[in-house]
Write a protein that holds these residues in place. Sequence first.
Motif, PDB file in Angstrom:
ATOM      1  N   TYR A 193      22.065  62.315  43.140  1.00 40.14           N
ATOM      2  CA  TYR A 193      21.776  62.655  41.802  1.00 40.14           C
ATOM      3  C   TYR A 193      21.568  64.070  41.530  1.00 40.14           C
ATOM      4  CZ  TYR A 193      19.823  62.258  36.985  1.00 40.14           C
ATOM      5  OH  TYR A 193      19.547  62.358  35.770  1.00 40.14           O
ATOM      6  N   ALA A 194      20.758  64.489  42.397  1.00 37.46           N
ATOM      7  CA  ALA A 194      20.361  65.771  42.611  1.00 37.46           C
ATOM      8  C   ALA A 194      21.541  66.853  42.542  1.00 37.46           C
ATOM      9  CB  ALA A 194      19.309  66.380  43.313  1.00 37.46           C
ATOM     10  N   ALA A 195      22.350  66.503  43.288  1.00 37.80           N
ATOM     11  CA  ALA A 195      23.717  67.479  43.553  1.00 37.80           C
ATOM     12  C   ALA A 195      24.433  67.334  42.441  1.00 37.80           C
ATOM     13  CB  ALA A 195      24.423  66.722  44.793  1.00 37.80           C
ATOM     14  N   ALA A 196      24.890  66.022  41.718  1.00 37.24           N
ATOM     15  CA  ALA A 196      25.396  66.102  40.597  1.00 37.24           C
ATOM     16  C   ALA A 196      24.963  66.761  39.349  1.00 37.24           C
ATOM     17  CB  ALA A 196      25.798  64.559  40.297  1.00 37.24           C
ATOM     18  N   LYS A 197      23.619  66.752  39.154  1.00 38.10           N
ATOM     19  CA  LYS A 197      22.954  67.463  38.261  1.00 38.10           C
ATOM     20  C   LYS A 197      23.057  68.793  38.417  1.00 38.10           C
ATOM     21  CE  LYS A 197      18.505  67.455  35.948  1.00 38.10           C
ATOM     22  NZ  LYS A 197      17.260  67.105  35.829  1.00 38.10           N
ATOM     23  N   ILE A 233      32.371  68.079  42.836  1.00 39.90           N
ATOM     24  CA  ILE A 233      31.440  67.267  43.761  1.00 39.90           C
ATOM     25  C   ILE A 233      32.239  66.066  44.056  1.00 39.90           C
ATOM     26  CG2 ILE A 233      30.357  66.588  41.678  1.00 39.90           C
ATOM     27  CD1 ILE A 233      27.857  65.918  43.338  1.00 39.90           C
ATOM     28  N   GLU A 234      32.342  66.058  45.269  1.00 43.23           N
ATOM     29  CA  GLU A 234      32.888  64.575  45.722  1.00 43.23           C
ATOM     30  C   GLU A 234      32.148  63.877  46.988  1.00 43.23           C
ATOM     31  OE1 GLU A 234      35.816  63.246  43.633  1.00 43.23           O
ATOM     32  OE2 GLU A 234      36.540  63.021  45.568  1.00 43.23           O
ATOM     33  N   PRO A 235      32.334  62.807  47.025  1.00 42.46           N
ATOM     34  CA  PRO A 235      31.889  62.036  48.163  1.00 42.46           C
ATOM     35  C   PRO A 235      32.801  61.602  49.006  1.00 42.46           C
ATOM     36  CG  PRO A 235      32.035  60.415  46.383  1.00 42.46           C
ATOM     37  CD  PRO A 235      32.785  61.835  45.990  1.00 42.46           C
ATOM     38  N   ASN A 236      32.611  61.466  50.254  1.00 41.47           N
ATOM     39  CA  ASN A 236      33.709  60.737  51.563  1.00 41.47           C
ATOM     40  C   ASN A 236      33.854  59.630  51.129  1.00 41.47           C
ATOM     41  OD1 ASN A 236      31.290  59.325  51.843  1.00 41.47           O
ATOM     42  ND2 ASN A 236      31.439  59.826  54.074  1.00 41.47           N
ATOM     43  N   ALA A 237      33.021  59.130  50.076  1.00 42.28           N
ATOM     44  CA  ALA A 237      33.646  57.707  49.421  1.00 42.28           C
ATOM     45  C   ALA A 237      35.102  57.517  48.994  1.00 42.28           C
ATOM     46  CB  ALA A 237      32.457  57.055  48.452  1.00 42.28           C
ATOM     47  N   ARG A 238      35.451  58.735  48.418  1.00 44.42           N
ATOM     48  CA  ARG A 238      36.683  58.908  48.200  1.00 44.42           C
ATOM     49  C   ARG A 238      37.849  58.445  49.362  1.00 44.42           C
ATOM     50  NH1 ARG A 238      39.017  59.587  42.856  1.00 44.42           N
ATOM     51  NH2 ARG A 238      37.587  61.501  42.545  1.00 44.42           N
ATOM     52  N   PHE A 239      37.327  58.789  50.267  1.00 46.61           N
ATOM     53  CA  PHE A 239      38.315  58.286  51.735  1.00 46.61           C
ATOM     54  C   PHE A 239      38.249  56.798  51.789  1.00 46.61           C
ATOM     55  CE2 PHE A 239      37.502  62.654  53.536  1.00 46.61           C
ATOM     56  CZ  PHE A 239      38.630  63.234  52.628  1.00 46.61           C
ATOM     57  N   GLU A 277      27.531  54.615  41.635  1.00 41.49           N
ATOM     58  CA  GLU A 277      26.833  54.183  40.455  1.00 41.49           C
ATOM     59  C   GLU A 277      26.234  55.526  39.913  1.00 41.49           C
ATOM     60  OE1 GLU A 277      23.870  51.144  41.676  1.00 41.49           O
ATOM     61  OE2 GLU A 277      25.400  50.327  42.567  1.00 41.49           O
ATOM     62  N   VAL A 278      25.532  56.473  40.810  1.00 39.05           N
ATOM     63  CA  VAL A 278      25.379  57.810  40.444  1.00 39.05           C
ATOM     64  C   VAL A 278      26.379  58.606  39.958  1.00 39.05           C
ATOM     65  CG1 VAL A 278      24.299  59.989  41.148  1.00 39.05           C
ATOM     66  CG2 VAL A 278      23.239  57.641  41.890  1.00 39.05           C
ATOM     67  N   GLY A 279      27.418  58.255  40.655  1.00 40.18           N
ATOM     68  CA  GLY A 279      28.893  58.815  40.179  1.00 40.18           C
ATOM     69  C   GLY A 279      29.011  60.459  40.830  1.00 40.18           C
ATOM     70  N   THR A 280      29.070  60.502  41.978  1.00 41.18           N
ATOM     71  CA  THR A 280      29.253  61.818  42.594  1.00 41.18           C
ATOM     72  C   THR A 280      30.780  62.272  43.044  1.00 41.18           C
ATOM     73  OG1 THR A 280      29.016  60.850  44.774  1.00 41.18           O
ATOM     74  CG2 THR A 280      26.905  61.545  43.701  1.00 41.18           C
ATOM     75  N   PHE A 281      31.560  61.765  41.949  1.00 40.18           N
ATOM     76  CA  PHE A 281      32.759  62.112  41.897  1.00 40.18           C
ATOM     77  C   PHE A 281      33.159  63.152  41.022  1.00 40.18           C
ATOM     78  CE2 PHE A 281      32.550  57.674  43.519  1.00 40.18           C
ATOM     79  CZ  PHE A 281      33.615  57.577  44.492  1.00 40.18           C
ATOM     80  N   THR A 282      34.261  64.024  41.142  1.00 43.76           N
ATOM     81  CA  THR A 282      34.665  64.936  40.398  1.00 43.76           C
ATOM     82  C   THR A 282      34.842  64.625  38.911  1.00 43.76           C
ATOM     83  OG1 THR A 282      36.084  66.767  39.895  1.00 43.76           O
ATOM     84  CG2 THR A 282      37.269  64.670  40.682  1.00 43.76           C
ATOM     85  N   HIS A 283      35.172  63.135  38.602  1.00 41.52           N
ATOM     86  CA  HIS A 283      35.564  63.052  37.188  1.00 41.52           C
ATOM     87  C   HIS A 283      34.438  62.052  36.631  1.00 41.52           C
ATOM     88  CE1 HIS A 283      36.288  59.312  39.868  1.00 41.52           C
ATOM     89  NE2 HIS A 283      36.440  58.728  38.635  1.00 41.52           N
ATOM     90  N   ARG A 284      33.317  61.922  37.376  1.00 46.68           N
ATOM     91  CA  ARG A 284      32.469  61.035  37.075  1.00 46.68           C
ATOM     92  C   ARG A 284      30.864  61.645  36.733  1.00 46.68           C
ATOM     93  NH1 ARG A 284      31.785  56.029  39.091  1.00 46.68           N
ATOM     94  NH2 ARG A 284      29.932  56.207  37.916  1.00 46.68           N
ATOM     95  N   LEU A 285      30.308  60.800  35.755  1.00 48.44           N
ATOM     96  CA  LEU A 285      29.000  61.025  35.410  1.00 48.44           C
ATOM     97  C   LEU A 285      28.255  59.739  35.737  1.00 48.44           C
ATOM     98  CD1 LEU A 285      29.465  62.690  32.040  1.00 48.44           C
ATOM     99  CD2 LEU A 285      28.527  63.798  33.970  1.00 48.44           C
ATOM    100  N   PRO A 286      26.863  59.512  35.761  1.00 47.59           N
ATOM    101  CA  PRO A 286      26.409  58.452  36.028  1.00 47.59           C
ATOM    102  C   PRO A 286      26.572  57.317  35.359  1.00 47.59           C
ATOM    103  CG  PRO A 286      24.696  60.208  36.165  1.00 47.59           C
ATOM    104  CD  PRO A 286      25.719  60.693  35.599  1.00 47.59           C
TER     105      PRO A 286
END
Lengths: 81, 222, 768
Positions: free
Chosen positions: C149-153, C164-170, C403-412
């Motif tokens: 959340y802090a990183a996305a914010k 911002i992206e997570p390895n979850a994209r992989f 859920e927090v949405g740490t992808f480039t296209h996402r918000l929480p």
Amino acid sequence: MPISGVVITCRPEASRELCRQLDQPGVVEVTHTLEDGSLVAVIESSSVDDEVSVVKSIMATAGVLDVRIAYHNFEDIADRA
Amino acid sequence: MGKDGQNGGPGCTRRQFLKGGASLPLGLVMAGGLVSIPYLRRTGGGEFMLRPPGALEEKRFLGACLKCGKCARVCPYGSIRLAGPEAGVAIGTPVIIPRKEPCYLCPDLPCVTACPSGALDRGVQEVEKVRMGTAVIVDRANCLSLRGLRCEVCYRNCPLMDKAITIEPRHNERTGTHTIMEPVVHHDKCVGCGICEKTCVRERPVIVVQKSPPRQDDHYEF
Amino acid sequence: MALSRRDFLKASAAAAALAAATGGRLGVDDAEAAEGGLKWGKAPCRFCGTGCGVLVGVKDGKIVATKGDPAAPVNKGLNCIKGYFLSKVLSGKDRLTKPLIRKGNRMVEASWDEAMSLIASKFKESIAKHGPDSVAIFGSGQWTVFEGYAAAKLFKGGIGTNNIEPNARFCMASAVTGFMSTFNSDEPMGCYDDLDLGDTYFLWGANMAECHPVLFSRLIDNRLKNQKVKIIDFGTRHTRTSQMADMYIRFNPQTDLALLNGIAHIIVRDKLYDESFIRKHVVFKKGKTNIGYGLEDKFKFADDPKPMSFDEYREFLAPYTPEYVSRLSGVPVNTIEEVARLYADKKRKVNSLWTMGFNQHVRGTWVNNLVYNVHLLTGKICKPGENPMSLTGQPSACGTAREVGTFTHRLPADMVVTNEEHRKKAAEIWGVPVEKIPAKPTYHATEMFRALDRGDIKVLWVQVTNPFQSAPNLSRYRKGARKGGGRFIIVSDIYPTRSTELADVILPSASWVEKEGFFGNAERRGQQWFKMVDPPGEARNDLWQTIELAKRLGYGNLFPYRYVEKEIFEEYRKFTVGGKDLAPYEAYTRARGLRWPYVNGKETLWRYAEGYDPYVKAGEGVKFYKNKPTDGRAVIWARPYEPAAEVPDKQYPFWLCTGRVLEQWHTGTMTGRVPELKRAYGTAVCEMHPDDAKRLGIKQGGKVKLTSRRGSIVLTADLRGRGKAERGNVFVAFFDENKLINELCIDAYCPISGEPDYKKCAVKVEKA
């Protein structure tokens, strides 16, 4: 004389009715109803076979999804009260 | 269904445990018991010594072995060691200490080929025919799989997986919703390579290779 | 009156059952009952997405023991062998304890102030020279909710970049886009209780026996109790899961698309569908076809959904006759017929479970859509014991990344940057001007590493993950990282990894119970834990690191917290109210996890289902209420079979598939520090079929060389291992830092999800 504690998962809407339906003093006693509608009950029976059939009949009751045994005691007990 | 050709079914394991599952009475106490056998010592005490593949019966082996060390030299994994003075008369004979390095069952058995004396029997040419010893779960109380944890490291590392070690699943009475995946060693298939003993994650292995029990013949065919 | 022995036993029975039913509901304080100076605290396991509960024993400020938490409903005290060794994963000899700064070829110890000053200056310089899209953060599904959340914010609301992206994209982006396109809300309707309650389980590209060990134990127990239970394993490799399944159905790689359409074909042909369910709850759509593979840099794709009728869908399915599908997939016609009938059997409670075989797929979104199609056609969804479910591989891939949405296209909470309303809501909660949040997504993971290679991204911060071992087509991205030209890489980790070796600054992090945390598992269960021990040396929490950068960049006002974790959580919870409702933080500190939506003090076991989901009204039965554009209906998608990005040919005649083993987790940075696990499975090997090996003169234990168009590697051949490769296929696990198999993998991805296909590329196999 086996005694067991079971958790009965049921459809929440059926929980109240099941509580009445299942409660048979000396055989099945519903001791708790939980937030999610699950029931906690104690089963007393004369033999393990008898107990199996009680559990099976609970499982077969409409609205019951699952019966899980959490505690089981089948030591030979004598009432000393 | 699906048992034909490529979509082969899982075989006897499934049938065996289905049978077990169907007959499980309520409140069955955990099967198997908690028998603890002291950790077997194989070196020093003149007890069982794990010999390389194809070794003759121990007495005949001791008579035949020239203590030349050729088998140890060709072993690509350094699994074959030569016994030290603590082995008494067996000093200099080849021995495998699985916990250090087990036998990885080279398909061409170079140790057998290298043996000049016949102490390692040339007649043994396939790894499945090797009988160095037999794996036994000697400490059931400390076996993680038998306590319901998903370990089964011995099974997955067994070079004869599903033959020498199979998994026999049974209901975990304690949790009520999980399976105890019991590794079961089949004495007619286990070659005694010791990979299970080596890879056991416990500080002292709960599965160890012991001397194979002698055959006792009768006329039953099962 | 004395209590009789019988009364006593009855009371014990009731107490035990109550404890089992409620998970004990012990607070940490209760669990901390001193036991020879040992204090126990609760936490979820650090490894996979199953979310097993563990108890951590602390004495004199050190973790001295861990054990499965008997009160945790997921695992009831059990663990797999990785979880068993949890107490050792934090105490490897080579823990990073001081910040390190690159000086030429050496990494030199530095103070936190020096390291953070340097990082901040690099960020400022790059933003000033090249704009905010020249800096990026790459995190993971192992970020705690607070960290993500802090990183996305900071990045979206502060710096003003969607980098911002997570390895979850992989690993699970295709599951997300599958859920979003079919239901317009991410994450499953079902939960783990379905493993206990159903009777028919189809596994697709999921080696549950090794990758979700405790859940598999639960599934097998269901079968032990109920003879009706059938487990059908669809796969391209015979695994320990196949071994225990009732039926193993081998299919040619990529033809899962055809098989699922073939199953739907039979269901429609023979009218085995649930007509009233379809009428009430389903619409039909088609999208673009021949959508490409994302092999070229800056590849862009946007689907163009068009409504269609049931009749048009029937026409779409017409070519997928059992005969055609059989020719394509190698599965016999009668097996396809039988499977379709099992799926449609009205007397069966049918579940589909899948993992990376579906998600790491150049048509990952499609194949997720297709499995929902079958469940929607038959109405076997949103019922206890009857659901499709994607299983996740990281402890908080759901809780944080999704859920927090740490992808480039996402918000929480299911929101996206492209939607103005969503940006407004986020800006309001974050207290930033709405213009600050860019409306355009930038790079998804693979494109992010391409941008770094090209030089479009200059400064990259990697937290809680190891992309320079786990990215596909690895050689390109490893080289790209060290090209110089102003590129600056920061890696926060707890051990030296294949990623820290490429870093300009290495930051020593706190891990797991060295900090307060919150993970969300695959069944929507959020689990909180408290800090129990101090991290070693000068290591610090990633959350602190992110906020420290924020302060140095002038965004400290975005993080005005005192009790940081709790306040961040409560702020984040505002995003979830009225949808993915999370519970108040306090509730998680007491419970062994709670499944959202949590409304009126109750968790939700089955979403979209009347009687379980608080948002479904009486009389509605099932309502896909999140899908407002389709009036609360789910979408059946016409998605065709299309071939893999790279198919074996004369020069590269084998399929290469990569994956995991039970003993090691992901890139092995933690499990690799446990000697017992190393001994159990320490080196990656190449599984191959004995017939292929014989033809190529390769022996068990001999050396084999694999070569793809991107790289080559020498491995030990394993012909008798836990996985049995099918003819024409080889399999290699990716945990081994000394055997970078991902150098061979192709970086083709699903155009909709952006998730790469680690399961299929073409290789040459030679004796080495």
